[in-house]
Design an enzyme around this catalytic site. Structure first.
Site, PDB file in Angstrom:
ATOM      1  CG  ASN A 152      -0.415  -0.236   2.495  1.00 61.82           C
ATOM      2  OD1 ASN A 152       0.684  -0.776   2.611  1.00 61.82           O
ATOM      3  ND2 ASN A 152      -1.105   0.171   3.542  1.00 61.82           N
ATOM      4  CD  GLU A 250       4.068  -0.061  13.041  1.00 57.72           C
ATOM      5  OE1 GLU A 250       2.860   0.143  13.244  1.00 57.72           O
ATOM      6  OE2 GLU A 250       4.975   0.520  13.655  1.00 57.72           O
ATOM      7  CB  CYS A 284      -2.841   0.131   8.472  1.00 65.20           C
ATOM      8  SG  CYS A 284      -1.486   1.289   8.615  1.00 65.20           S
ATOM      9  CD  GLU A 458       7.920   0.799  11.028  1.00 68.81           C
ATOM     10  OE1 GLU A 458       7.038   1.290  10.310  1.00 68.81           O
ATOM     11  OE2 GLU A 458       8.605  -0.176  10.718  1.00 68.81           O
TER      12      GLU A 458
HETATM   13  P1  NAD Z   1      -1.462 -10.719   2.920  1.00 76.02           P
HETATM   14  O1  NAD Z   1      -1.633 -10.835   4.359  1.00 76.02           O
HETATM   15  O2  NAD Z   1      -1.478 -11.962   2.101  1.00 76.02           O
HETATM   16  O3  NAD Z   1      -0.094  -9.973   2.530  1.00 76.02           O
HETATM   17  C1  NAD Z   1       0.302  -8.755   3.129  1.00 76.02           C
HETATM   18  C2  NAD Z   1       1.808  -8.629   2.938  1.00 76.02           C
HETATM   19  O4  NAD Z   1       2.431  -9.639   3.678  1.00 76.02           O
HETATM   20  C3  NAD Z   1       2.286  -8.796   1.490  1.00 76.02           C
HETATM   21  O5  NAD Z   1       3.235  -7.803   1.201  1.00 76.02           O
HETATM   22  C4  NAD Z   1       2.951 -10.160   1.469  1.00 76.02           C
HETATM   23  O6  NAD Z   1       4.092 -10.208   0.641  1.00 76.02           O
HETATM   24  C5  NAD Z   1       3.382 -10.328   2.892  1.00 76.02           C
HETATM   25  N1  NAD Z   1       3.406 -11.736   3.286  1.00 76.02           N
HETATM   26  C6  NAD Z   1       2.422 -12.642   3.153  1.00 76.02           C
HETATM   27  N2  NAD Z   1       2.821 -13.839   3.641  1.00 76.02           N
HETATM   28  C7  NAD Z   1       4.076 -13.651   4.088  1.00 76.02           C
HETATM   29  C8  NAD Z   1       5.039 -14.500   4.706  1.00 76.02           C
HETATM   30  N3  NAD Z   1       4.764 -15.780   5.006  1.00 76.02           N
HETATM   31  N4  NAD Z   1       6.241 -13.982   5.020  1.00 76.02           N
HETATM   32  C9  NAD Z   1       6.538 -12.693   4.764  1.00 76.02           C
HETATM   33  N5  NAD Z   1       5.677 -11.847   4.191  1.00 76.02           N
HETATM   34  C10 NAD Z   1       4.461 -12.323   3.865  1.00 76.02           C
HETATM   35  O7  NAD Z   1      -2.564  -9.802   2.472  1.00 76.02           O
HETATM   36  P2  NAD Z   1      -2.977  -9.001   1.184  1.00 76.02           P
HETATM   37  O8  NAD Z   1      -4.011  -9.722   0.396  1.00 76.02           O
HETATM   38  O9  NAD Z   1      -1.800  -8.483   0.446  1.00 76.02           O
HETATM   39  O10 NAD Z   1      -3.695  -7.846   1.964  1.00 76.02           O
HETATM   40  C11 NAD Z   1      -4.803  -8.234   2.746  1.00 76.02           C
HETATM   41  C12 NAD Z   1      -4.848  -7.538   4.038  1.00 76.02           C
HETATM   42  O11 NAD Z   1      -3.580  -7.200   4.545  1.00 76.02           O
HETATM   43  C13 NAD Z   1      -5.552  -6.223   3.945  1.00 76.02           C
HETATM   44  O12 NAD Z   1      -6.937  -6.421   3.994  1.00 76.02           O
HETATM   45  C14 NAD Z   1      -5.060  -5.514   5.150  1.00 76.02           C
HETATM   46  O13 NAD Z   1      -5.825  -5.941   6.251  1.00 76.02           O
HETATM   47  C15 NAD Z   1      -3.675  -6.041   5.350  1.00 76.02           C
HETATM   48  N6  NAD Z   1      -2.634  -5.088   4.961  1.00 76.02           N
HETATM   49  C16 NAD Z   1      -2.206  -4.234   5.907  1.00 76.02           C
HETATM   50  C17 NAD Z   1      -1.240  -3.308   5.599  1.00 76.02           C
HETATM   51  C18 NAD Z   1      -0.756  -2.319   6.622  1.00 76.02           C
HETATM   52  O14 NAD Z   1      -0.271  -1.260   6.252  1.00 76.02           O
HETATM   53  N7  NAD Z   1      -0.829  -2.632   7.901  1.00 76.02           N
HETATM   54  C19 NAD Z   1      -0.696  -3.295   4.319  1.00 76.02           C
HETATM   55  C20 NAD Z   1      -1.135  -4.210   3.366  1.00 76.02           C
HETATM   56  C21 NAD Z   1      -2.109  -5.127   3.710  1.00 76.02           C
END
Ligand code: NAD
Length: 476
Positions: A152, A250, A284, A458
């Site tokens: 994001n 985070e 977030c 952070e």
């Molecule tokens: P996701 O949970 O699959 O992935 C989120 C991030 O985590 C991605 O960049 C991915 O590369 C990383 N990731 C996933 N599995 C991992 C692992 N085993 N080891 C290391 N990194 C890993 O979710 P998504 O479909 O990309 O996003 C869904 C949800 O994630 C959103 O609805 C939101 O709730 C959350 N999100 C939060 C933030 C934030 O700023 N806190 C950012 C992006 C997504």
């Protein structure tokens, strides 16, 4: 439109994936393929670990002022490159060019802020128990860091981690999102061009779980930092705990915005529409549950609907667009699910509620009312341009709904009463509270969640502490 060929950055060299490629990066506005994503092999990851380990001792011994000047040079190079990196970011992430420029400004600020903090990582002298003795606390870098960042904010979220860790004297291996890697790689390029010694920052690409399960257990890694979803945060925290590695997490949120009867709606309504549609709601800290005093609920809904309907949705490259597409097709499916679940629970769709067109991931800014508090949308993070509005009658009702969830990242209140502002600032269970504002993520201030939204900070002076160990020296 020019989008870079993707390569990993390991030990100061650019290289393709040792295991070939593992997917593609797409433009979320057009669905077009921008590039193939390299897949790190086990030996790429081992090389990154060796590089981070070998660079750790010399980087730690590099005087703080020299570490700072590299960060400042990189910040200046990023400033020169803002336009080209913003274009890359818009192509891979979808946000508008204006939003991409603002994000890069924040990333540059992080480099500048932590350059200055490098020279202020003070220890202390404790009054000695024995005459002539010295009791000292020395701040030392914790050691090589494994960092994982999402899609994001593909420049600012990595920048916060990189700048604080490098300022503290730590080396790092970072895995950016597989969907938005080029904006993050541009940071590595700027640091390399600024003279960062080889191995201090390494960026690896590929399959997330393969990378985290290789890096976190390695004895080289001394700290784990992750920004992303709660389930992945929980998974990585478990892995870190198995190997006794400290973690900064985070994670997600489901922020409430309390709109009191004395709120200045002329100011609040445009801010609410902007806060909800910034980065297409994929923030977030984005406000999702708008809790509005019953005496102004209907007026608020009418005006919010008008403001949300007025947000111009379109390609981030078009200067007239105010909101770009969602970053990936998963978000469209998630928004459709939220709207359908809400409707079947009896909610009303006051605005939006559907995707726009069939090319790209465009979803209309959406306002829902009468969403029951026990329905899924009121309990699971939306992470998209969906606002849910509900009335409240007393401050206590509003606070109890705001604090009901296990998320605790950000919360907001709009009021002109100093007494209400003080009360809600103290009683909202959130890492950050905005009063008449949605800005709770400033470089100079701590940012971190409570409850399931994570732990650690952070930003601010707290941000560098995450990468420091307090060593006690008793010199009798
Ligand atoms: P996701 O949970 O699959 O992935 C989120 C991030 O985590 C991605 O960049 C991915 O590369 C990383 N990731 C996933 N599995 C991992 C692992 N085993 N080891 C290391 N990194 C890993 O979710 P998504 O479909 O990309 O996003 C869904 C949800 O994630 C959103 O609805 C939101 O709730 C959350 N999100 C939060 C933030 C934030 O700023 N806190 C950012 C992006 C997504």
């Amino acid at each position: 439109m020019r989008y870079p060929t993707l390569e990993q950055f390991i030990a100061g060299e650019w290289r393709p994936g040792g295991d070939g490629v593992c997917g593609v990066v797409r433009n979320p506005a057009t669905d077009e393929v921008l590039a193939e994503l390299p897949r790190a092999s086990a030996s790429d990851l081992d090389d990154a670990l060796t590089a981070a380990q070998d660079a750790q001792a010399p980087w730690r011994r590099t005087p703080a002022m020299q570490r700072a000047s590299i960060l400042l040079r990189a910040a200046a190079l990023l400033q020169e490159r803002v336009e080209s990196i913003a274009l890359t970011m818009t192509l891979e992430q979808g946000k508008t060019l204006a939003e991409a420029r603002v994000e890069l400004g924040a990333a540059i600020e992080s480099f500048q802020w932590y350059a200055a903090e490098a020279g202020r990582a003070y220890g202390r002298i404790i009054p000695a128990r024995i005459p002539g003795a010295r009791q000292m606390v020395i701040q030392e870098p914790i050691g090589p860091v494994a960092a994982f960042t999402p899609w994001n904010f593909p420049a600012n979220l990595p920048a916060r981690k990189i700048s604080a860790a490098l300022a503290a004297g730590c080396t790092m291996i970072l895995k950016p999102s597989e969907e938005t890697p080029a904006s993050t790689l541009a940071l590595a390029q700027a640091l390399a061009d600024a003279g960062l010694p080889k191995g201090v920052l390494n960026v690896v690409l590929g399959v997330p779980d393969q990378i985290s399960s290789h890096l976190i257990p390695s004895p080289v890694i001394r700290k784990v930092t992750f920004t992303g979803s709660v389930p992945v945060g929980r998974h990585l925290a478990r892995l870190a705990a198995d190997h006794i590695k400290p973690c900064t997490l985070e994670l997600g949120g489901h922020s409430a915005a309390l709109i009191f009867e004395d709120a200045d709606l002329d100011t609040a309504i445009p801010l609410c529409a902007l806060g909800k549609t910034r980065n297409a709601g994929q923030v977030c800290t984005s406000p999702t549950r708008f809790l509005v005093h019953e005496s102004i609920h209907d007026e608020f809904v009418g005006r919010l609907v008008q403001a949300m309907n007025g947000v111009r949705l379109g390609s981030g490259l078009d200067p007239s667009s105010q909101m770009g597409p969602l970053a990936n097709a998963r978000r469209i499916a998630a928004m459709e699910r939220i709207v359908n679940e809400a409707k079947s629970a009896g909610a009303r769709v006051e605005a939006g509620g559907e995707r726009l067109g069939s090319v790209g991931n465009f979803f209309r800014p959406t306002v829902l009312t009468r969403v029951p508090t026990d329905s899924e949308p009121m309990n699971v993070e939306a992470f998209g341009p969906v606002a849910m509005v509900r009335p409240f009658s007393t401050v206590d009702d509003a606070l109890s709904e705001a604090n009901r969830l296990n998320y605790g990242l950000a919360a907001y209140a709009f009021t002109q009463s100093a007494a209400t502002a003080v009360q809600v600032s103290e009683e909202l269970e959130a890492g950050g509270v905005g009063i008449n504002s949605f800005a709770v993520g400033h470089t100079e201030a701590p940012f971190g969640g409570t409850k399931d939204s994570g732990y650690g900070y952070e930003g601010g002076v707290e941000g560098i502490s995450a990468y420091l160990h307090s060593k006690y020296v008793h010199h009798a």
